[in-house]
Design a protein around this motif. Structure first.
Motif, mmCIF file in Angstrom:
data_model
loop_
_atom_site.group_PDB
_atom_site.id
_atom_site.type_symbol
_atom_site.label_atom_id
_atom_site.label_comp_id
_atom_site.label_asym_id
_atom_site.label_seq_id
_atom_site.Cartn_x
_atom_site.Cartn_y
_atom_site.Cartn_z
ATOM 1 N N GLY A 79 0.813 -1.216 0.000
ATOM 2 C CA GLY A 79 0.000 0.000 0.000
ATOM 3 C C GLY A 79 0.845 1.263 0.000
ATOM 4 O O GLY A 79 0.366 2.331 0.375
ATOM 5 N N LEU A 80 2.101 1.153 -0.418
ATOM 6 C CA LEU A 80 2.997 2.303 -0.471
ATOM 7 C C LEU A 80 2.862 2.966 -1.838
ATOM 8 O O LEU A 80 3.315 2.439 -2.849
ATOM 9 C CB LEU A 80 4.447 1.864 -0.229
ATOM 10 N N GLU A 81 2.204 4.112 -1.856
ATOM 11 C CA GLU A 81 1.995 4.842 -3.104
ATOM 12 C C GLU A 81 3.064 5.909 -3.227
ATOM 13 O O GLU A 81 3.187 6.775 -2.368
ATOM 14 C CB GLU A 81 0.604 5.474 -3.112
ATOM 15 N N LEU A 82 3.829 5.833 -4.298
ATOM 16 C CA LEU A 82 4.889 6.799 -4.550
ATOM 17 C C LEU A 82 4.621 7.528 -5.857
ATOM 18 O O LEU A 82 4.137 6.932 -6.818
ATOM 19 C CB LEU A 82 6.247 6.081 -4.640
ATOM 20 N N PRO A 83 4.942 8.822 -5.921
ATOM 21 C CA PRO A 83 4.772 9.576 -7.164
ATOM 22 C C PRO A 83 5.910 9.236 -8.137
ATOM 23 O O PRO A 83 6.942 9.891 -8.173
ATOM 24 C CB PRO A 83 4.824 11.033 -6.703
ATOM 25 N N LEU A 84 5.709 8.171 -8.904
ATOM 26 C CA LEU A 84 6.745 7.657 -9.792
ATOM 27 C C LEU A 84 6.815 8.436 -11.104
ATOM 28 O O LEU A 84 5.788 8.727 -11.712
ATOM 29 C CB LEU A 84 6.497 6.177 -10.084
ATOM 30 N N VAL A 85 8.031 8.762 -11.515
ATOM 31 C CA VAL A 85 8.279 9.482 -12.758
ATOM 32 C C VAL A 85 9.281 8.667 -13.564
ATOM 33 O O VAL A 85 10.412 8.460 -13.133
ATOM 34 C CB VAL A 85 8.853 10.891 -12.488
ATOM 35 N N GLU A 86 8.847 8.188 -14.731
ATOM 36 C CA GLU A 86 9.743 7.408 -15.580
ATOM 37 C C GLU A 86 10.909 8.273 -16.036
ATOM 38 O O GLU A 86 10.712 9.425 -16.443
ATOM 39 C CB GLU A 86 8.977 6.875 -16.790
ATOM 40 N N TRP A 87 12.127 7.720 -15.941
ATOM 41 C CA TRP A 87 13.322 8.474 -16.291
ATOM 42 C C TRP A 87 14.192 7.628 -17.200
ATOM 43 O O TRP A 87 14.718 6.599 -16.783
ATOM 44 C CB TRP A 87 14.095 8.858 -15.030
ATOM 45 N N GLY A 88 14.347 8.053 -18.430
ATOM 46 C CA GLY A 88 15.162 7.321 -19.389
ATOM 47 C C GLY A 88 16.649 7.427 -19.077
ATOM 48 O O GLY A 88 17.094 8.336 -18.377
ATOM 49 N N GLN A 89 17.407 6.498 -19.618
ATOM 50 C CA GLN A 89 18.849 6.463 -19.371
ATOM 51 C C GLN A 89 19.650 7.050 -20.525
ATOM 52 O O GLN A 89 20.881 7.061 -20.490
ATOM 53 C CB GLN A 89 19.295 5.019 -19.111
ATOM 54 N N GLY A 90 18.968 7.544 -21.544
ATOM 55 C CA GLY A 90 19.641 8.108 -22.703
ATOM 56 C C GLY A 90 19.979 9.582 -22.523
ATOM 57 O O GLY A 90 19.787 10.168 -21.454
ATOM 58 N N PHE A 91 20.481 10.170 -23.589
ATOM 59 C CA PHE A 91 20.934 11.557 -23.548
ATOM 60 C C PHE A 91 19.803 12.532 -23.225
ATOM 61 O O PHE A 91 20.020 13.516 -22.511
ATOM 62 C CB PHE A 91 21.575 11.937 -24.888
ATOM 63 N N LYS A 92 18.597 12.286 -23.730
ATOM 64 C CA LYS A 92 17.475 13.214 -23.551
ATOM 65 C C LYS A 92 17.191 13.497 -22.078
ATOM 66 O O LYS A 92 17.040 14.654 -21.682
ATOM 67 C CB LYS A 92 16.222 12.659 -24.231
ATOM 68 N N ASP A 130 26.909 12.954 -27.036
ATOM 69 C CA ASP A 130 26.401 12.707 -28.379
ATOM 70 C C ASP A 130 26.895 13.849 -29.279
ATOM 71 O O ASP A 130 27.534 14.793 -28.785
ATOM 72 C CB ASP A 130 24.871 12.550 -28.373
ATOM 73 N N PRO A 131 26.618 13.799 -30.577
ATOM 74 C CA PRO A 131 27.106 14.859 -31.479
ATOM 75 C C PRO A 131 26.613 16.263 -31.113
ATOM 76 O O PRO A 131 27.258 17.249 -31.453
ATOM 77 C CB PRO A 131 26.580 14.431 -32.847
ATOM 78 N N ALA A 132 25.483 16.362 -30.416
ATOM 79 C CA ALA A 132 24.949 17.671 -30.026
ATOM 80 C C ALA A 132 25.530 18.172 -28.704
ATOM 81 O O ALA A 132 25.190 19.259 -28.247
ATOM 82 C CB ALA A 132 23.429 17.596 -29.922
ATOM 83 N N GLY A 133 26.394 17.364 -28.064
ATOM 84 C CA GLY A 133 27.009 17.777 -26.806
ATOM 85 C C GLY A 133 26.236 17.369 -25.567
ATOM 86 O O GLY A 133 26.616 17.725 -24.453
ATOM 87 N N ASN A 134 25.131 16.631 -25.733
ATOM 88 C CA ASN A 134 24.386 16.134 -24.575
ATOM 89 C C ASN A 134 25.198 15.039 -23.907
ATOM 90 O O ASN A 134 25.905 14.285 -24.571
ATOM 91 C CB ASN A 134 23.028 15.593 -25.020
ATOM 92 N N ARG A 135 25.076 14.930 -22.591
ATOM 93 C CA ARG A 135 25.868 13.960 -21.842
ATOM 94 C C ARG A 135 25.001 12.928 -21.146
ATOM 95 O O ARG A 135 23.847 13.182 -20.810
ATOM 96 C CB ARG A 135 26.700 14.669 -20.768
#
Length: 175
Positions: A79-92, A130-135
């Protein structure tokens, strides 16, 4: 900030040798929580999280899609409700998260009590662009882990993205 880490008990010595890390000592010192068996016990992790978070106002929890369904099932069972936010592992997602973490580090806003597992994770991580400089984070060698520093970056990222979040993270979890 207090980070939390879990590892399976079975095979811990082999992982120590492979990763060149003192997992047994960290467990004995309370820096690493050990699950009985050869795999992470998500029921134990969920129970530990419920205990740790009992008096904490959780505003957002960044999560990686990988195996989250197993942990969600256990959290739901409790019954533990957490405000979960999906977080990708890519550059974005990771580039702005790293920017937020880096700014906090440079401004002296991160105190983790010299937690040895988190320190080791940070030492194992490098950034790639990436080529755009994102890390994003990457491991510089085939042994070692970066999961704790990845989770910390995700926590700072979600804290800056989520409007209702008022403060930076106090608790960081990695399974």
């Amino acid at each position: 900030m207090q980070p939390y880490f879990w590892t399976p008990k079975t095979g811990i010595q082999e992982r120590e040798r492979r990763d060149r890390a003192p997992y047994t000592a960290w467990a004995q010192q309370g820096y690493l929580r050990v699950c009985d068996g050869a795999a992470i016990d998500y029921e134990q992790v969920a129970n530990d999280m419920a205990e740790i978070l009992a008096d904490v106002d959780i505003q957002a929890v960044a999560f990686d899609r990988w195996r989250i369904d197993v942990l969600k099932r256990e959290l739901d069972r409790l019954g533990l409700e957490l405000p979960l936010v999906e977080w990708g592992q890519g550059f974005k997602d990771m580039s702005p998260a790293l920017d937020a973490l880096e700014a906090a580090l440079l401004n002296g806003e991160v105190a983790h009590g010299a937690h040895p597992v988190l320190t080791w994770n940070a030492a194992n991580a490098v950034t790639v662009k990436d080529p755009a400089g994102n890390r994003k984070l990457d491991k510089s060698r085939p042994t070692g882990r970066i999961d704790g520093i990845q989770a910390l970056a995700m926590a700072f990222g979600v804290a800056t993205r989520t409007e209702q979040v008022q403060t930076m993270p106090d608790e960081i979890f990695f399974v």
